[in-house]
Design a protein around this motif. Structure first.
Motif, PDB file in Angstrom:
ATOM      1  N   THR A   1      42.682  34.300  41.563  1.00  0.00           N
ATOM      2  CA  THR A   1      42.494  35.649  41.048  1.00  0.00           C
ATOM      3  C   THR A   1      41.653  35.564  39.780  1.00  0.00           C
ATOM      4  O   THR A   1      41.436  34.473  39.235  1.00  0.00           O
ATOM      5  CB  THR A   1      43.842  36.317  40.728  1.00  0.00           C
ATOM      6  OG1 THR A   1      44.478  35.587  39.670  1.00  0.00           O
ATOM      7  CG2 THR A   1      44.744  36.367  41.949  1.00  0.00           C
ATOM      8  N   ASP A   2      41.215  36.706  39.281  1.00  0.00           N
ATOM      9  CA  ASP A   2      40.411  36.720  38.056  1.00  0.00           C
ATOM     10  C   ASP A   2      41.181  36.111  36.890  1.00  0.00           C
ATOM     11  O   ASP A   2      40.633  35.360  36.091  1.00  0.00           O
ATOM     12  CB  ASP A   2      40.001  38.151  37.709  1.00  0.00           C
ATOM     13  CG  ASP A   2      39.100  38.751  38.760  1.00  0.00           C
ATOM     14  OD1 ASP A   2      38.505  37.988  39.544  1.00  0.00           O
ATOM     15  OD2 ASP A   2      38.996  39.991  38.794  1.00  0.00           O
TER      16      ASP A   2
ATOM     17  N   GLU B   1      43.646  33.938  37.008  1.00  0.00           N
ATOM     18  CA  GLU B   1      43.785  32.499  37.201  1.00  0.00           C
ATOM     19  C   GLU B   1      42.489  31.756  36.887  1.00  0.00           C
ATOM     20  O   GLU B   1      42.510  30.667  36.324  1.00  0.00           O
ATOM     21  CB  GLU B   1      44.225  32.207  38.636  1.00  0.00           C
ATOM     22  CG  GLU B   1      45.646  32.636  38.938  1.00  0.00           C
ATOM     23  CD  GLU B   1      45.999  32.559  40.407  1.00  0.00           C
ATOM     24  OE1 GLU B   1      47.190  32.466  40.707  1.00  0.00           O
ATOM     25  OE2 GLU B   1      45.074  32.615  41.256  1.00  0.00           O
TER      26      GLU B   1
END
Length: 94
Positions: free
Chosen positions: A25-26, A28
């Protein structure tokens, strides 16, 4: 000995990151970029034999750079200086 441990830590983190079964994800990606930057700053400081103050500075700078690279790779936008302290963003060159 110190170089060996740092090298093994880097190799292990790269090997573990290859085991991801889903895209990051962004958030992460941002965390991973920051951690990679911290590692790069710390390794650089140790490689050049910097004192504690410079080690802290390179670690923080590495974290900031890693976060920005992670964000830029997601949006594919690069920041360019206007020369007067302001910046403009454009798509990054290929």
């Amino acid at each position: 000995m110190k170089k060996t441990v740092l090298t093994l830590a880097c190799v292990a983190s790269l090997a573990l990151s290859a085991c991801m079964s889903r895209p990051l994800t962004d958030q992460e990606k941002t965390v991973a970029g920051g951690v990679a930057g911290i590692a790069a700053g710390l390794i650089t400081a140790n490689a050049i034999g910097a004192n504690k103050n410079w080690t802290v500075l390179t670690t923080l700078a590495g974290a900031a750079a890693g976060i920005m690279v992670a964000r830029n790779s997601y949006t594919n936008q690069c920041a360019y200086s206007n020369g007067d302290g302001t910046y403009r963003t454009r798509p990054c060159p290929v």
